[in-house]
Design a protein around this motif. Structure first.
Motif, PDB file in Angstrom:
ATOM      1  N   THR A 100      64.708 -69.504  -5.054  1.00 26.23           N
ATOM      2  CA  THR A 100      65.594 -70.355  -4.261  1.00 26.23           C
ATOM      3  C   THR A 100      64.842 -70.774  -3.013  1.00 26.23           C
ATOM      4  O   THR A 100      64.403 -69.931  -2.226  1.00 26.23           O
ATOM      5  N   ASN A 104      67.734 -74.953  -0.464  1.00 25.55           N
ATOM      6  CA  ASN A 104      68.776 -74.526  -1.406  1.00 25.55           C
ATOM      7  C   ASN A 104      68.572 -75.046  -2.831  1.00 25.55           C
ATOM      8  O   ASN A 104      69.463 -74.910  -3.670  1.00 25.55           O
ATOM      9  N   THR A 105      67.406 -75.633  -3.115  1.00 19.33           N
ATOM     10  CA  THR A 105      67.104 -75.978  -4.501  1.00 19.33           C
ATOM     11  C   THR A 105      66.632 -74.713  -5.221  1.00 19.33           C
ATOM     12  O   THR A 105      66.084 -73.799  -4.607  1.00 19.33           O
ATOM     13  N   MET A 106      66.848 -74.684  -6.535  1.00 15.70           N
ATOM     14  CA  MET A 106      66.469 -73.513  -7.322  1.00 15.70           C
ATOM     15  C   MET A 106      65.668 -73.952  -8.540  1.00 15.70           C
ATOM     16  O   MET A 106      65.866 -75.057  -9.057  1.00 15.70           O
ATOM     17  N   THR A 265      64.735 -64.673  -6.678  1.00 16.99           N
ATOM     18  CA  THR A 265      66.054 -64.071  -6.897  1.00 16.99           C
ATOM     19  C   THR A 265      66.133 -63.299  -8.215  1.00 16.99           C
ATOM     20  O   THR A 265      67.040 -62.493  -8.402  1.00 16.99           O
TER      21      THR A 265
END
Length: 352
Positions: A100, A104-106, A265
């Motif tokens: 991440t 906030n892009t994943m 994550t």
């Protein structure tokens, strides 16, 4: 150069290609220097491939096709089989990390981890779990380079022209280097005795010269070299020379934008051959069951002498042996037979 059991192992050349930034070879942990016993447990070919990979720099490409193109002795099939054996021996793993980024892009990123030290299956599983929560550079998209712009030369903006002083205050109030340089040209050559008006009108040109790295001596030399015997219009001649001989603009290097940070994550171990991960199948020794069956079929064919996965065939060389005969082995068919013998279901065709 460190001495190895293999007295003359092939080592990477300085021209070995790099992978996209953030990909390629990545160290799994702190290790000691290269040493002879590191790969003593491997067969001679796998030991040589291991030494080759071990000497690659971080970020160097590690695909079997790239390694085969760079290694002087082994082809693609041999290199691919050797990489699988190195994974089985505990030196190599593919780990897919879900990251991440600060914006906030994943995304998922598959990384290649190398360990000179032989690691157990449990060690690699723990290593993958400990990747979670790690902070890593986040400017990555799977299969692509960083999204931040590369360093490129950028033209320096031209400085604003020096404003001409008011007539009543020139030349006493004109203290700029440009004006003084022009006014001093008459001392270098009386034929180029510039008037006060000339100096004011030419100050912006002289200022541009100075902004591009020229010195007052460069300006004087450009204006006075190779003069005709008689100069009727010093101001016009000076303008013509300053314009035509203007040095190029200095280029400055744009500072690279600071890499955005990202947090891992989740991390899962992937198959070395097909990229399937442990979320959908069982990964053992760096391979899924289907790819392990193909790998074992290739090893069996090689050990039976049906598949020469070692040195480059003579038919690939400049002067092949006209009498050489090479046997082609259908490895996928042999793999299907091995899967059937082991009770595995037929492998479905992947659509890429």
């Amino acid at each position: 150069m460190v001495a190895y059991a293999n007295s003359s192992p092939a080592l990477p050349s300085p021209s070995h290609p790099m992978a996209n930034p953030g990909y390629g070879k990545r160290p799994a942990g702190d290790e000691g220097p290269h040493a002879d016993p590191d790969f003593a447990h491997l067969s001679p070919r796998e030991a040589e491939i291991a030494i080759f990979v071990d000497h690659l720099d971080d970020g160097h490409a590690m695909g079997h096709k790239v390694l085969a193109a760079q290694h002087p002795r082994y082809g693609q099939q041999a290199t691919r089989t050797s990489l699988n054996r190195l994974a089985e021996a505990g030196h190599l793993r593919w780990i897919r990390e879900h990251i991440t980024v600060e914006d906030n892009t994943m995304r998922w990123v598959t990384r290649t981890y190398w360990s000179r030290t032989r690691r157990s299956e449990a060690w690699w599983e723990k290593f993958a779990r400990e990747r979670g929560g790690r902070i890593v550079p986040g400017d990555l998209r799977p299969g692509l380079a960083r999204t931040d712009e590369p360093e490129l030369p950028e033209p320096e903006p031209a400085p604003q022209a020096e404003s001409a002083p008011q007539a009543e205050s020139a030349p006493q109030s004109e203290s700029g280097t440009s004006y003084r340089t022009l006014a001093g040209i008459r001392e270098a050559d009386p034929r180029m005795s510039l008037s006060e008006s000339d100096c004011r009108s030419l100050a912006s040109l002289a200022g541009e010269w100075l902004s591009r790295g020229a010195t007052p001596q460069d300006i004087t030399r450009a204006v006075t070299e190779g003069l005709p015997a008689t100069v009727n219009n010093p101001g016009g001649l000076a303008r013509n020379r300053l314009e035509k001989k203007m040095p190029p603009k200095k280029a400055k290097i744009r500072q690279k934008a600071a890499p955005r940070r990202a947090r891992v994550t989740r991390a899962v171990i992937c198959c070395m051959s097909c990229d399937a991960d442990e979320l959908t199948t069982t990964i053992k020794g760096g391979m899924c069951p289907d790819c392990r069956a193909e790998y074992e079929a290739a090893v069996a064919a090689e050990e039976a002498g049906e598949l020469d996965a070692g040195y480059v065939p003579d038919t690939f060389l400049a002067d092949p042996d006209a009498h050489a005969v090479y046997q082609w082995v259908d490895v996928p068919r042999r793999a299907a037979e091995v899967r059937a013998a082991g009770g595995l279901r037929p492998r479905t065709e992947r659509v890429l």
